[in-house]
Scaffold this motif. Sequence first.
Motif, PDB file in Angstrom:
ATOM      1  N   UNK A  30       0.832  -1.201   0.000  1.00 13.38           N
ATOM      2  CA  UNK A  30       0.000   0.000   0.000  1.00 13.38           C
ATOM      3  C   UNK A  30       0.871   1.256   0.000  1.00 13.38           C
ATOM      4  N   UNK A  31       1.871   1.271   0.863  1.00 20.54           N
ATOM      5  CA  UNK A  31       2.762   2.431   0.930  1.00 20.54           C
ATOM      6  C   UNK A  31       3.479   2.649  -0.398  1.00 20.54           C
ATOM      7  N   UNK A  32       3.923   1.562  -1.015  1.00 16.54           N
ATOM      8  CA  UNK A  32       4.620   1.669  -2.304  1.00 16.54           C
ATOM      9  C   UNK A  32       3.676   2.206  -3.379  1.00 16.54           C
ATOM     10  N   UNK A  33       2.441   1.705  -3.408  1.00 17.13           N
ATOM     11  CA  UNK A  33       1.477   2.165  -4.410  1.00 17.13           C
ATOM     12  C   UNK A  33       1.134   3.644  -4.220  1.00 17.13           C
ATOM     13  N   UNK A  34       0.981   4.069  -2.965  1.00 16.11           N
ATOM     14  CA  UNK A  34       0.710   5.487  -2.703  1.00 16.11           C
ATOM     15  C   UNK A  34       1.861   6.343  -3.232  1.00 16.11           C
ATOM     16  N   UNK A  35       3.092   5.882  -2.991  1.00 12.47           N
ATOM     17  CA  UNK A  35       4.261   6.638  -3.455  1.00 12.47           C
ATOM     18  C   UNK A  35       4.325   6.663  -4.984  1.00 12.47           C
ATOM     19  N   UNK A  36       4.143   5.494  -5.612  1.00 15.89           N
ATOM     20  CA  UNK A  36       4.222   5.419  -7.072  1.00 15.89           C
ATOM     21  C   UNK A  36       3.147   6.286  -7.728  1.00 15.89           C
ATOM     22  N   UNK A  37       1.972   6.346  -7.100  1.00 14.25           N
ATOM     23  CA  UNK A  37       0.872   7.127  -7.665  1.00 14.25           C
ATOM     24  C   UNK A  37       1.186   8.618  -7.725  1.00 14.25           C
ATOM     25  N   UNK A  38       2.147   9.059  -6.925  1.00 14.66           N
ATOM     26  CA  UNK A  38       2.492  10.484  -6.925  1.00 14.66           C
ATOM     27  C   UNK A  38       3.527  10.845  -7.991  1.00 14.66           C
ATOM     28  N   UNK A  39       4.231   9.846  -8.511  1.00 12.39           N
ATOM     29  CA  UNK A  39       5.336  10.127  -9.440  1.00 12.39           C
ATOM     30  C   UNK A  39       4.916  10.845 -10.718  1.00 12.39           C
ATOM     31  N   UNK A  40       3.749  10.508 -11.320  1.00 13.16           N
ATOM     32  CA  UNK A  40       3.361  11.251 -12.527  1.00 13.16           C
ATOM     33  C   UNK A  40       3.253  12.757 -12.310  1.00 13.16           C
ATOM     34  N   UNK A  41       2.983  13.169 -11.074  1.00 11.29           N
ATOM     35  CA  UNK A  41       2.883  14.599 -10.788  1.00 11.29           C
ATOM     36  C   UNK A  41       4.249  15.268 -10.668  1.00 11.29           C
ATOM     37  N   UNK A  42       5.313  14.451 -10.750  1.00 12.06           N
ATOM     38  CA  UNK A  42       6.669  14.985 -10.609  1.00 12.06           C
ATOM     39  C   UNK A  42       7.490  14.837 -11.881  1.00 12.06           C
ATOM     40  N   UNK A  43       6.857  14.390 -12.958  1.00 16.41           N
ATOM     41  CA  UNK A  43       7.549  14.178 -14.230  1.00 16.41           C
ATOM     42  C   UNK A  43       7.080  15.217 -15.243  1.00 16.41           C
ATOM     43  N   UNK A  44       8.035  15.820 -15.935  1.00 12.10           N
ATOM     44  CA  UNK A  44       7.741  16.850 -16.948  1.00 12.10           C
ATOM     45  C   UNK A  44       6.905  17.980 -16.370  1.00 12.10           C
ATOM     46  N   UNK A  45       7.350  18.492 -15.229  1.00 15.71           N
ATOM     47  CA  UNK A  45       6.661  19.607 -14.581  1.00 15.71           C
ATOM     48  C   UNK A  45       7.646  20.764 -14.405  1.00 15.71           C
ATOM     49  N   UNK A  46       7.140  21.997 -14.183  1.00 15.68           N
ATOM     50  CA  UNK A  46       8.046  23.134 -13.946  1.00 15.68           C
ATOM     51  C   UNK A  46       8.953  22.894 -12.747  1.00 15.68           C
ATOM     52  N   UNK A  47      10.131  23.474 -12.804  1.00 18.17           N
ATOM     53  CA  UNK A  47      11.124  23.235 -11.747  1.00 18.17           C
ATOM     54  C   UNK A  47      10.626  23.675 -10.376  1.00 18.17           C
TER      55      UNK A  47
END
Length: 500
Positions: free
Chosen positions: A139-156
């Motif tokens: 569960x903890x891993x899935x919660x973390x992975x689910x946040x990664x798209x919000x950190x890719x190709x975003x403003x610095x």
Amino acid sequence: MTTSPSSPSIRLRLTRPTWPAPKTLRTEVLAGLVVALALIPEAISFSIIAGVDPSVGLFASFTMAVVISIVGGRPAMISAATGAIALVVAPLAREHGFGYLIATVILGGLIQIVLGSLGVAKLMRFVPRSVMVGFVNALAILIFIAQLPQLIDVPWAVYPLLAGGLLLMVFFPKLTKIVPAPLVSIVALTALTIGAGIAVPTVGDQGTLPSSLPVPGIPDVPFTGATLTLIAPYALAFALVGLMESLMTAKLVDDITDTHSNKTRESIGQGIANIVTGFFGGMGGCAMIGQTMINVKTSGARTRLSTFLAGTFLMILCIAFGPLVSDIPMAALVAVMMLVAFGTFDWHSIAPATLKRMPTGEISVMVITVAVVVATDNLAIGVVVGTITAMVIFARRVAHLVNVSALLDPDGEQVVYTVTGELFFASSNDLVYQFDYTNDPGRVVIDLTAAHIWDASSVAALDAITTRYERRGKSVDIIGLNIPSATMHGKLSGELTGGH
């Protein structure tokens, strides 16, 4: 009006409702607000997965939280639209339309009520601790992975905002715990981005927020046997996945709060909540583990009030404060969820000292549970696979604990075999080969005082042993059976070979 001394007197005792203490009330209200803010982007993203309008997921989160706060069995647990449910209904919504999705949600709720009434919650006792630990870590891993798209190709600017949000949530509680640190972080980062004009992804970028309350209605589908046949498999999968995640989450909250919850009521409550959600045009849902951790572990909520307010605040925020909520930077919510993921993971379970003491089988079950959940993105599948693996390992372990010893009488006329251990399909298969059919004397006694017969396989094995001796003209007496074993043996012995 007066009453005579001999007439019975009627006394009405008026009791005031029990309200939470001011400190508890503040905790519950603020926790509900934090959860509501965290629910919005999640509900929108799950709507996208299901292939429906964002309002469908938001309506589901609203109705699920409000209804389950009343009829559920686990106080402070958050139920809303979830990714697991979205994955189940997505193919149906994509191929057959929105009306069939709603019909599936309603039928799935009915199935959950039936399963809950039949006592499906009692199956939770068969989930081993190693599976539970794997469930929590996955569960903890899935919660973390689910946040990664919000950190890719975003403003610095997203990255310093994320770091600032994490630091604020770590150190603010050292100053005061009156206000939840996640709420402080969300408000501070929102004020900063709006005041400084920092352009970063916001909640509004995830989808349009609804501007009115949901309206009840009936699914737009033909009420025919063909429709039922079409949606039944999806509804059954919906019901099972929803119950599995909800019951596992309830057990997790029980452990965190050191309290017991009514799992049967929770199962039935999930069904009622999904039926209501379906009639209000929501996509259905179940216990939402990440938001439950925010509510219980991060914010310290303990009552149904926080769950009710999470759903209520969700609609208020969307309808009355939609423009302001839309400006909340996603970095603030990602920071909250990452801290939740870190706090949810059972770090003690992977400590070298713990791994050295743990049996290899227990470690394997935990790793398999985590691997399956992460690979399938489905907590229910991981729990089922992990539990089956644990049962297989247990069966293999117990099968080797059966011991057979022989004692020949001094006169050589009789041999007594003492069987020790649990006789079931895994252990009884080898039982047949523990006897010396050729060289034993004419009378054989099998003493099962220290054994127990669990299944038909064991009875069949004893029949096979008896038959082999009888073919050689030798008699067999089975003694020492306890009452359950004697009942099963008496009922099945001689009936398992079909007369062949």
